[in-house]
Scaffold this active site. Structure first.
Site, PDB file in Angstrom:
ATOM      1  N   GLY A  32      -8.537 -36.249   7.868  1.00  0.00           N
ATOM      2  CA  GLY A  32      -9.155 -34.933   8.089  1.00  0.00           C
ATOM      3  C   GLY A  32      -9.270 -34.189   6.775  1.00  0.00           C
ATOM      4  O   GLY A  32      -9.142 -34.780   5.702  1.00  0.00           O
ATOM      5  N   ASN A  33      -9.517 -32.893   6.834  1.00  0.00           N
ATOM      6  CA  ASN A  33      -9.524 -32.077   5.620  1.00  0.00           C
ATOM      7  C   ASN A  33      -9.059 -30.671   5.961  1.00  0.00           C
ATOM      8  O   ASN A  33      -8.796 -30.364   7.124  1.00  0.00           O
ATOM      9  CB  ASN A  33     -10.911 -32.091   4.956  1.00  0.00           C
ATOM     10  N   HIS A  34      -8.957 -29.830   4.935  1.00  0.00           N
ATOM     11  CA  HIS A  34      -8.337 -28.512   5.130  1.00  0.00           C
ATOM     12  C   HIS A  34      -9.275 -27.444   5.674  1.00  0.00           C
ATOM     13  O   HIS A  34      -8.905 -26.277   5.727  1.00  0.00           O
ATOM     14  CB  HIS A  34      -7.759 -28.006   3.803  1.00  0.00           C
ATOM     15  N   ALA A  63     -17.268 -29.218   7.099  1.00  0.00           N
ATOM     16  CA  ALA A  63     -16.770 -30.143   6.074  1.00  0.00           C
ATOM     17  C   ALA A  63     -16.664 -31.517   6.745  1.00  0.00           C
ATOM     18  O   ALA A  63     -15.624 -31.876   7.304  1.00  0.00           O
ATOM     19  CB  ALA A  63     -15.423 -29.668   5.554  1.00  0.00           C
TER      20      ALA A  63
END
Ligand code: CTP
Length: 398
Positions: A208-210, A276
């Site tokens: 995943g990402n932030h 994102a």
């Protein structure tokens, strides 16, 4: 949703007047400024003190404001209002309005009205069914007033049928829809993507990402405030939509987002891709939890579909396509490349090098770069204000 709107709430003598305290609160919660005007009969059902306290304004009940003979200027009140809502509207007031009688402040305001008037009838079923009432309501409609529907159900008389005042939330929805139509993005279909995507490795792990989704949600809210029909396709996030008209579609992976976007992209006037999206996903998703062993672990990755690049390829002539670029180095160079490669109207660049910009913060600092290489730099602002800047740029292209 009714932010800054000035509303005269006219209350007349019907038992449904007791509901106006909650109606008034809802209008105020939606951002409206409300001036309550009551007929004498209305005061038998709900007190002016209650409504004055809730509206934080004196309630007007007659032409004379005080013992010194000061007048409530009905013409001024009518001109002040962005809309006039008469709820509940009794059979008696409806009849007076249909015939132009103005023996009280409310009917005088109605006769002086320059803005849209909404009438929410409330009475017993036989009064509502009476041919005189039916004719009077038809007359009011023919004058351009909006006559709201009545509810069907239990009435104060103990009888059951048509005549109940429309539910407060529905009355507010009618007003919101009316004001939405007058807004600059009314009828525009807008698609916003937000948040991260999660690419599963096995049943318990993912890549995943932030991204928090805050920028995309702020955009969706502001588009909705401008009257647009907004679809928000979002990856996993804790955020909630405040605006009830936003159509929210929750997705998890880049593939899910691609499918959700491509099902509706052609119908949209404006597309803003702020999600994102993962660029790579595990080549194989293990059905069972992967156990550790003594050696290192290599995870083969496959490229995901680039949603924005696809949208740029199939973009109809008049569609507006906006992308985001979050960079850490050579920001402008990368943004220019993405803008061209993905056939965008403009790209919103933010750099992780700028303090207060990027993931999970409530602020952002953006630079907008358009396809004519024009660069506009904005200072650090709240994401809501940034969303407004982006929307202002979009409206110049419409
Ligand atoms: N984007 C997308 N689909 C992807 C990857 C990105 O639609 N699979 C969109 C994002 O929503 C954003 C824009 O493309 O609007 C730029 O994303 P970014 O990850 O910064 O750029 P990439 O083209 O993926 O390039 P890189 O990761 O190398 O910076």
């Amino acid at each position: 949703m009714l932010s800054g709107k000035k509303i005269v709430l006219g209350i007349t003598g019907s038992i449904a007047a007791y509901k106006t305290a909650s109606l008034l609160r809802m209008l105020i919660k939606h951002g409206a400024e409300v001036q309550v005007v009551m007929t004498d009969a209305a005061k038998e059902f709900v007190t002016p003190l209650t409504l004055a306290t809730l509206s934080k304004k004196p309630v007007y009940t007659s032409f004379v404001l005080n013992t010194h003979g000061q007048w409530a200027n009905h013409v001024e009140l009518a001109l002040w209002a962005d809309c006039i809502l008469i709820a509940p509207a009794s059979a008696n007031t409806i009849a007076k309005m249909a015939y132009g009688l103005c023996d009280n402040l409310l009917t005088a305001i109605y006769l002086s009205a320059k803005s849209q008037v909404f009438v929410a009838p409330a009475m017993d079923l036989d009064m509502y069914a009476h041919p005189t009432t039916k004719r009077n309501l038809t007359t009011l409609k023919s004058f351009g007033n909006v006559v709201l529907p009545v509810g069907n159900g239990e009435l104060a008389s103990g009888l059951s049928g048509e005549g109940r005042m429309l539910e407060e939330t529905e009355i507010v929805n009618h007003l919101v829809q009316y004001f939405d139509k007058t807004k600059r993005l009314a009828k525009k279909k807008v698609l916003v993507t937000a948040g991260p995507t999660y690419e599963n490795i096995d049943p318990v792990r993912f890549i995943g990402n932030h991204s928090s989704g805050k920028m995309g949600f702020a955009l969706a809210e502001e588009f909705a405030n401008e009257g647009a029909e907004v679809t928000l396709i979002t990856g996993p996030t804790q955020l909630i939509c405040k605006h009830t008209t936003i159509k929210r579609i929750d997705v998890t992976s880049a593939e899910d987002m691609y499918n959700a976007v491509t099902a509706i992209n052609k119908k949209q006037d404006i597309l803003v891709m702020s999600a994102a999206v993962a660029d790579y996903k595990p080549s194989k998703v293990s059905k069972v939890k992967i156990k550790k062993n003594n050696s290192n672990f290599d995870l083969p990755l496959t490229k995901t579909k680039d949603i924005l690049a696809y949208l740029g390829k199939v973009k109809p002539k008049n569609q507006i396509l906006v992308g985001f670029a979050l960079e850490t180095n050579n920001e402008l160079e990368h943004a220019i490349e993405k803008l061209k490669k993905k056939n965008l109207n403009f790209i919103v660049l933010n750099s992780l090098r700028n303090k207060g910009a990027g993931f999970a913060t409530d602020t952002n600092q953006i630079t907008i770069l358009d396809k004519h290489n024009q660069l506009t730099e904005f200072p650090l602002k709240s994401k809501t204000e940034v969303a407004k800047d982006i929307i202002n740029t979009i409206t110049t292209l419409l």
